[in-house]
Structure formats: C-alpha cells, structure tokens
Design an enzyme around this catalytic site. Structure first.
Site, PDB file in Angstrom:
ATOM      1  N   GLY A  24      65.369  73.221 -93.831  1.00 19.35           N
ATOM      2  CA  GLY A  24      63.942  73.441 -94.089  1.00 19.35           C
ATOM      3  C   GLY A  24      63.171  73.799 -92.833  1.00 19.35           C
ATOM      4  O   GLY A  24      63.692  73.789 -91.724  1.00 19.35           O
TER       5      GLY A  24
ATOM      6  N   GLY B  56      61.484  73.065 -90.037  1.00 17.43           N
ATOM      7  CA  GLY B  56      61.312  71.859 -89.220  1.00 17.43           C
ATOM      8  C   GLY B  56      60.161  71.986 -88.254  1.00 17.43           C
ATOM      9  O   GLY B  56      59.639  70.988 -87.741  1.00 17.43           O
ATOM     10  N   ARG B  57      59.781  73.213 -87.974  1.00 18.34           N
ATOM     11  CA  ARG B  57      58.657  73.407 -87.040  1.00 18.34           C
ATOM     12  C   ARG B  57      57.868  74.659 -87.395  1.00 18.34           C
ATOM     13  O   ARG B  57      56.988  75.070 -86.642  1.00 18.34           O
ATOM     14  CB  ARG B  57      59.164  73.511 -85.613  1.00 18.34           C
ATOM     15  CG  ARG B  57      60.260  74.548 -85.442  1.00 18.34           C
ATOM     16  CD  ARG B  57      60.581  74.696 -84.013  1.00 18.34           C
ATOM     17  NE  ARG B  57      61.807  75.446 -83.828  1.00 18.34           N
ATOM     18  CZ  ARG B  57      62.269  75.808 -82.658  1.00 18.34           C
ATOM     19  NH1 ARG B  57      61.587  75.490 -81.576  1.00 18.34           N
ATOM     20  NH2 ARG B  57      63.388  76.474 -82.546  1.00 18.34           N
TER      21      ARG B  57
ATOM     22  N   ASP C  85      60.991  67.540 -82.624  1.00 13.84           N
ATOM     23  CA  ASP C  85      59.551  67.343 -82.410  1.00 13.84           C
ATOM     24  C   ASP C  85      58.638  68.350 -83.099  1.00 13.84           C
ATOM     25  O   ASP C  85      57.411  68.259 -83.008  1.00 13.84           O
ATOM     26  CB  ASP C  85      59.258  67.338 -80.902  1.00 13.84           C
ATOM     27  CG  ASP C  85      59.718  68.633 -80.235  1.00 13.84           C
ATOM     28  OD1 ASP C  85      60.130  69.562 -80.958  1.00 13.84           O
ATOM     29  OD2 ASP C  85      59.679  68.698 -78.992  1.00 13.84           O
ATOM     30  N   GLY C  86      59.222  69.344 -83.774  1.00 13.66           N
ATOM     31  CA  GLY C  86      58.377  70.309 -84.477  1.00 13.66           C
ATOM     32  C   GLY C  86      57.717  71.333 -83.554  1.00 13.66           C
ATOM     33  O   GLY C  86      56.879  72.121 -83.984  1.00 13.66           O
TER      34      GLY C  86
ATOM     35  N   ASP D  14      70.878  79.811 -93.352  1.00 12.80           N
ATOM     36  CA  ASP D  14      69.434  79.501 -93.337  1.00 12.80           C
ATOM     37  C   ASP D  14      68.676  80.491 -92.457  1.00 12.80           C
ATOM     38  O   ASP D  14      67.445  80.488 -92.445  1.00 12.80           O
ATOM     39  CB  ASP D  14      69.194  78.059 -92.849  1.00 12.80           C
ATOM     40  CG  ASP D  14      69.901  77.771 -91.527  1.00 12.80           C
ATOM     41  OD1 ASP D  14      71.128  77.919 -91.479  1.00 12.80           O
ATOM     42  OD2 ASP D  14      69.222  77.408 -90.548  1.00 12.80           O
TER      43      ASP D  14
ATOM     44  N   ASP E  75      64.360  84.685 -87.471  1.00 13.35           N
ATOM     45  CA  ASP E  75      64.691  83.544 -86.616  1.00 13.35           C
ATOM     46  C   ASP E  75      65.385  83.954 -85.321  1.00 13.35           C
ATOM     47  O   ASP E  75      66.578  83.714 -85.109  1.00 13.35           O
ATOM     48  CB  ASP E  75      65.562  82.515 -87.368  1.00 13.35           C
ATOM     49  CG  ASP E  75      64.689  81.574 -88.177  1.00 13.35           C
ATOM     50  OD1 ASP E  75      63.499  81.890 -88.351  1.00 13.35           O
ATOM     51  OD2 ASP E  75      65.195  80.538 -88.633  1.00 13.35           O
TER      52      ASP E  75
END
Ligand code: AMP
Ligand code: MG
Length: 536
Positions: free
Chosen positions: A106, A108-109, A141-142, A277, A287
């Site tokens: 998912g 995450g940040r 930590d995002g 992903d 990404d």
C-alpha cells in the site's frame, strides 16, 4: 485564481469502499481487509519551500504561470493545506517483491489529494510522495529524502520528453525537516533533508491493487475495483450493452506494458525495482527509486545494490520480468478472465508481439527507416556481442554512429580503425581499447554499412530519423547526483539547467550540449552514480 479553484473530483474514494484512518502514536503495520483505501491526512511539515516546478506538467492540470503563487503551491503540495474539495487517501495494494509475495504493502508514504479534471476533460490523479504516515507505512516514517525525490521529479519529466510512457511530476518541495536514513544499510544512519514530490498520472493503480483483493479472496472488491478502473480509464472495453470485456482489457494492459519496456530498452533505462506493486495498470513507468541508465553498454547491469547478487531486475531481464509480472496480474484477475488458458494465450501473444516491437525499435535505432533488412537480426545480435568487448557508452555510441553516416567513410575504411575512430572513438571509455574489440567493431560496421547504404532515402533524412530513436540527452545518474549535491547546499543552478535540457532530449542544442559526455571517471564508484540503494 487559487489552486483550490481547480476542478477536483474524488472518484476513487467515492466509487470504492474505504475507511477513515487516524495515525497511530507509533508507526505499526495495520491490515485493512475489504477496503481499497484508507482516508488519511498528510502530516504538516515545518517549512515547505518550492524548489522546482514543471510548467509542462502543470499544463496537464490546466494551470499556467500566474495561476499560482509559490507560497500557495508550497502549502498545498506539501500537504500543509488541504482544499475543501479534496478527499485525501492512501491506496491499499500488495505485491510480489523480488519474486516473492510480500502481502499487504500500500501507499506507505504516498497520499493522493484528489483528481483534477482539466479543461480538456482529462482526469489527473494528484499524489504527494513523502507526505507522512498512513496505515501502510509498516514501521517506516512515511517520508522521503531530497535525493530520491529529486531523482523521481527529474526523471519523470525527462521520460515524458523522451517519449517513454511515465507518470509525471508537478513539483518538488523541501520540507525544512530532516529524515534519518541508513543509506547503505550498514548501521550508519544519518539525518538528510526531507522533500515531497507531487506526481500526476491518470491513476496510480498498480497490478498489486488487484493482487491484494485476490490474495484475500475479496472477489466482490476485486470486481468493483476492475469495474471502477475500466469505467474511468478503459471505457472502450465495455460493449454497448454495458458488458465488460475483461480479456480484451487485460490484453491491452499486456500490450502497453510491452510497449513501455521496449522504450526502456531503447533509451537504456533500468527501472531497478520491477516488483508487481511498482507496475502501473496504464503501462506507465512508475515509482522511480534505484533506477539507472546504461552508461557503459552492459545488459547485465542493475543500479540497485539490494539486487546486486541476484540481478533479477538487470537491464536485459526487464522484458521477461514484465511478462512474469503480467502473469501474476493474470492470475489475480483469473476469475474474471476465464481461467489460466486464456491468460496463457494472451501472454504467448505478448512474447511474439514484444519481439516484433523490439526488432522494429532496434531497426529504428540503427537507422533502417523501413524496417530491418534481411540479416538484420544477426546484425543486432552481433552488435550486442561487439559492444560488450570493451567499455562503450550506450548513448554516445548511437549518436556517434549516426554522425559517422554523414562522414565520407566507405566500407573499405572499416578495416582501419583510425578512419572511424575520430568520430566513434568518443563513445569508448578507453583511449586505446584492445585490438580485437576494434577489429570486431570494424567488421560489424562494414556489414552494417553495406545494408544501410542500399536504402532509397537520403542520408540526411535517414540520420534525422535515427536521431529521433536515439536520445542525445538522458538524465544520467551522475548528472542527477550533481543536482543533488548542489541542492543539498541550497543551489539550483544545475537542476534548472537539467530541467531545460530534458525538454529536447533528441536535439543537440545549447541546453543539451553540456551534458553530452561519457560518465566521468569520478562517478564510476560513487554511490548515487553507479550504485543506488533502495533507501529513500
Ligand atoms: P518501494 O520499494 O519504494 O516501491 O516501496 C515499497 C513499499 O514500502 C511501498 O508500500 C511503500 O509505500 C513503502 N515505503 C517505502 N518507503 C517508505 C517510507 N519511508 N515510509 C513508509 N512507507 C514506505
Ligand atoms: Mg513502490
């Protein structure tokens, strides 16, 4: 005009089930069954500053210079200010990482602010990367560091101008906060400047969205997600009675993925982390992490240090990996596609059509305007062998080859390296490469020249077309590293120059000329230039 006056919609949130999310005190993994997303708010940052802005990406939103102020852009594209009509969320997806099912991943940040409908009626998802914790942050930590954010920002825009399907980047904002990263995973964590990249795409839906539903046997959600994606982005695969042609849609995803990978091979791009992903349902490069460009021609190369042993995602493996990933998508969509046999058939077609596309592309790189001549495949295979004999720069090689066509050289000259070295030699890393490597190149050139020469177009026209397939400018890793080094000191000179150069990557001009050079020797072993860690 305020940026909040843009025409926002929130179709993902309004069409699919989700849940509200309050960030936990401490990051911890959370499973979110039966939802496509979690509603989240970006976590405000201390001192957002706009570092760079892509006018071309802004145009996609219908934005022009003067429609925004730097201050407002910094507030919105850091997540500090949310416009009233935005419904921010983080999407749930899973994925295979390095060949193994990794479960729920998912965003995450990454946090999607909303979609913008531009004056042409196109819809663009606006997403912040590095905007803080979400339920998918899994103990991290995002946030994102400046170096990786800059790389994603620049490369997204460069790929667009190179004609490679890609997500886009609107702007780069520094947060005024530091982020701690152990760049080499060797127990030396350091504080680094933090940043947020705003990215745009028709959507950021990945293969992993569907895989996650399939893995949890959420068939209803799988169907709902497929219908949503097809309605929004692929309405052509619904017949007039409203029936969805899932298999045609899947074939389309297969085709567009193949097309994307052929472009990667054309420009010398290595994605570096082709996990499922990180595969876009739109066939877009997505990404940007430990990606790289071939400097020296080496099909076995990968920039990703995490993958240095296995080299699963090396340059030449990308077509096969894409196919493997598509097979995973096919498996996830299995119940809708009508089973394994149908998926196999589509993937067999992929292999065939991929090869066709690849040969066509190589033909263009070599300047065969009307397709490969008889014996063209052998010519390509032999070139691959010859280029591996000594260090040759991939980008310079093809541009110098086209330049050589405009010189008064004849077949008989290729037995004498000194007659072609003056031009092509610039692509070689060694000043005097081993004799056998030069002889092999001479032999190859002779065969190539004979086949090239019989084409019935003018040399100039053929060279012009050849130069459209072979970039003159690519944002090599060392160039990006120079931008990062400067920016970490607060300077944007090199970044601004690169942002100008990347807009005409096939042209030799005042902007691109300074970057037309082999990777310098200092960059050979420097982190960020030849090796990249996943830490970002
Ligand atoms: P990537 O390798 O960048 O595609 O990331 C794999 C997964 O890790 C995705 O689910 C990301 O959202 C997540 N991730 C990567 N870095 C961070 C971070 N700093 N904080 C939270 N999640 C992250
Ligand atoms: Mg990712």
């Amino acid at each position: 005009m305020s940026l909040c006056d843009l025409n926002f919609k929130n179709s993902f949130v309004e069409s699919l089930p989700g849940k509200e999310f309050l960030p936990p005190e401490e990051p911890r993994p959370q499973m979110t069954p039966n939802v496509a997303y979690s509603r989240v708010s970006p976590q405000p940052v201390k001192n957002p500053q706009l570092v760079s802005w892509s006018d071309a990406a802004a145009e996609l939103l219908g934005l022009q210079l003067g429609d925004w102020t730097e201050r407002e852009a910094a507030q919105i594209f850091s997540g500090n200010r949310i416009c009233p009509s935005m419904k921010p969320y983080a999407a749930r997806y899973g994925g295979h990482q390095f060949g193994h099912w990794a479960g729920q991943l998912g965003d995450g940040r990454a946090i999607t602010l909303a979609e913008v409908v531009n004056p042409k009626g196109e819809s663009w998802e606006v997403q912040l990367k590095g905007a803080g914790l979400t339920p998918y942050s899994r103990g991290a930590d995002g946030r994102a560091v400046l170096r990786s954010s800059l790389r994603e920002y620049v490369c997204s825009e460069a790929m667009f101008y190179l004609g490679v399907p890609t997500t886009r980047a609107l702007c780069l904002v520094t947060t005024g906060e530091s982020v701690v990263r152990d760049m080499f995973y060797d127990g030396h964590p350091q504080a680094e400047p933090g940043a947020i990249t705003t990215r745009l795409a028709p959507s950021f839906v990945r293969f992993g969205h569907f895989q996650m539903c399939a893995f949890l046997s959420e068939l209803e959600l799988l169907k709902q997600t497929v219908h949503y994606v097809m309605d929004q982005h692929f309405p052509q695969f619904r017949n007039p009675e409203g029936k969805y042609d899932y298999l045609k849609w899947y074939s389309h995803v297969v085709e567009s993925t193949a097309q994307m990978v052929v472009h990667w091979l054309r420009v010398g791009f290595v994605h570096g982390v082709m996990n499922t992903d990180n595969m876009s349902i739109h066939g877009l490069t997505i990404d940007y992490g430990p990606f790289g460009w071939l400097d020296v021609y080496d099909p076995e190369w990968t920039p990703n240090t995490t993958d240095a042993g296995q080299r699963r995602y090396r340059f030449a493996a990308q077509p096969a990996v894409a196919m493997w990933n598509l097979a995973q998508l096919g498996e996830a969509l299995g119940p809708l596609l009508g089973g394994e046999a149908a998926v196999h058939e589509v993937l067999n077609d992929y292999q065939h059509s991929f090869r066709q596309k690849l040969l066509e592309m190589m033909g263009q790189k070599l300047g065969f305007a009307k397709g490969l001549p008889p014996g063209g495949i052998e010519l390509i295979e032999e070139l691959d062998r010859v280029l591996r004999l000594t260090e040759v720069d991939t980008t310079l090689f093809y541009r110098k080859l086209s330049e050589l066509h405009l010189q008064p050289v004849k077949e008989e000259d290729f037995g004498h390296p000194e007659r072609w070295w003056g031009v092509l030699g610039e692509a070689y890393y060694a000043k005097s490469p081993p004799e056998p490597a030069l002889e092999a190149m001479g032999r190859w050139l002779k065969k190539y020249w004979l086949q090239w020469g019989v084409q019935d177009e003018s040399k100039e026209d053929l060279v012009g077309k050849m130069n459209q397939a072979n970039p003159y400018f690519i944002p090599r890793n060392y160039i990006l590293q120079q931008c990062i080094d400067e920016l970490e000191k607060g300077e944007t000179r090199q970044l601004n120059q690169v942002m100008r150069a990347l807009q005409s990557p096939y042209e030799e001009n005042d902007m691109t000329r300074p970057f037309f050079a082999k990777r310098p020797e200092w960059a050979r072993q420097r982190a960020g230039c030849s090796d990249l860690s996943c830490s970002s």
